[in-house]
Design an enzyme around this catalytic site. Structure first.
Site, PDB file in Angstrom:
ATOM      1  N   PRO A 147       0.806  -1.216   0.000  1.00 36.69           N
ATOM      2  CA  PRO A 147       0.000   0.000   0.000  1.00 36.69           C
ATOM      3  C   PRO A 147       0.846   1.275   0.000  1.00 36.69           C
ATOM      4  CG  PRO A 147      -0.874  -1.578   1.573  1.00 36.69           C
ATOM      5  CD  PRO A 147       0.463  -2.087   1.142  1.00 36.69           C
ATOM      6  N   TYR A 148       1.939   1.265   0.745  1.00 36.12           N
ATOM      7  CA  TYR A 148       2.828   2.425   0.760  1.00 36.12           C
ATOM      8  C   TYR A 148       3.414   2.669  -0.620  1.00 36.12           C
ATOM      9  CZ  TYR A 148       6.891   5.344   1.797  1.00 36.12           C
ATOM     10  OH  TYR A 148       7.821   6.347   1.788  1.00 36.12           O
ATOM     11  N   ILE A 149       3.902   1.606  -1.263  1.00 31.76           N
ATOM     12  CA  ILE A 149       4.470   1.736  -2.608  1.00 31.76           C
ATOM     13  C   ILE A 149       3.420   2.267  -3.577  1.00 31.76           C
ATOM     14  CG2 ILE A 149       5.453   0.450  -4.550  1.00 31.76           C
ATOM     15  CD1 ILE A 149       7.341   0.818  -2.158  1.00 31.76           C
ATOM     16  N   SER A 151       0.810   4.050  -2.859  1.00 33.93           N
ATOM     17  CA  SER A 151       0.475   5.441  -2.535  1.00 33.93           C
ATOM     18  C   SER A 151       1.522   6.407  -3.061  1.00 33.93           C
ATOM     19  CB  SER A 151       0.302   5.605  -1.022  1.00 33.93           C
ATOM     20  OG  SER A 151       1.543   5.569  -0.330  1.00 33.93           O
TER      21      SER A 151
END
Length: 244
Positions: A147-149, A151
């Site tokens: 999810p971080y990647i 985002s």
């Protein structure tokens, strides 16, 4: 100059760097005590600084922050959309909905909320400059952080789309992509994971993590009038990590 996520880390460093270069700074974050202390420090050094408590994931908060800047200082010329979170690390198939939603709300919706109000404030005055804080994770993949990647790739997409859309109206939109940077978050991360700092440093050609001032200086250059023909770029500030 509007700076989001200004109560710690890169945002706090940016407030000091930008103020030292003569900018009038409006700071926003969720921690009122930290913001007030930083504003007091900057004013003691002769800078003009103000703060408004706000959550970038809440559109009305960002409207309030931008309205304050325009009302207080007459216009908004530049903004550093720095606020963001890393979130929990986990294999994708074990990642919870709550983790995904929180990361996307802050890292993506937050940048979107900021840009739409900042751009609306800049258009009547003939333009401005915006820098969004992405990450090396917006350019490459990092395991157990899907999810971080996603985002941070989305921040790159928002940056490029807005740069293209508003170039003829005098608004430049760029992004920085920092590598691992010293902060309270990374200090805690390294403290809970013995050997991780050495592993991260060994993966970086310069062999170290960044100081927040180094990231802030890159953002200051992109925001300044020293690079008027530069828009839609994503500048890695990562000690050579993505160049490998």
């Amino acid at each position: 100059m509007l700076i989001t996520g200004a109560s710690s880390g890169i945002g706090e460093a940016a407030a000091r760097v930008f103020a030292q270069e003569g900018a009038i700074v409006v700071l926003t974050a969720r921690r009122a005590d930290r913001l007030a202390a930083l504003v007091g420090e900057l004013r003691d050094k002769g800078a003009e600084a103000s703060c408004v408590v706000g959550d970038v994931s809440v559109a009305d908060d960002m409207a309030k922050v931008v309205d304050f800047a325009v009302t207080e200082y007459g216009r908004l010329d530049s903004a550093f959309n720095n606020a963001g979170i890393g979130g929990d690390r986990s294999p994708l198939h074990l990642m919870s909905d709550d983790v995904y939603d929180t990361i996307m709300d802050i890292n993506v919706r937050g940048v979107f909320n900021c840009m739409r109000h900042e751009i609306a404030a800049m258009l009547p005055h003939g333009g401005g400059s915006i820098v969004n804080n992405s990450s090396v994770g917006g350019l490459v993949s990092i395991p157990t952080a899907a999810p971080y990647i996603a985002s941070k790739h989305a921040v790159v997409g928002l940056t490029r789309a807005a740069a293209d859309e508003y170039a003829k109206q005098g608004i430049r939109v760029n992004a920085i992509a920092p590598g691992t940077t010293r902060s309270e978050i990374t200090a805690d991360w390294f403290g809970r994971n013995p050997g991780l700092e050495e592993l991260v440093n060994s993966a970086t050609p310069q062999g170290r993590t960044a100081h927040p001032d180094e990231i802030a200086a890159a953002a200051a250059w992109l925001l300044s009038d020293r690079c008027p023909f530069l828009t839609g770029t994503v500048l890695p500030v990562d000690g050579g990590y993505v160049n490998q």
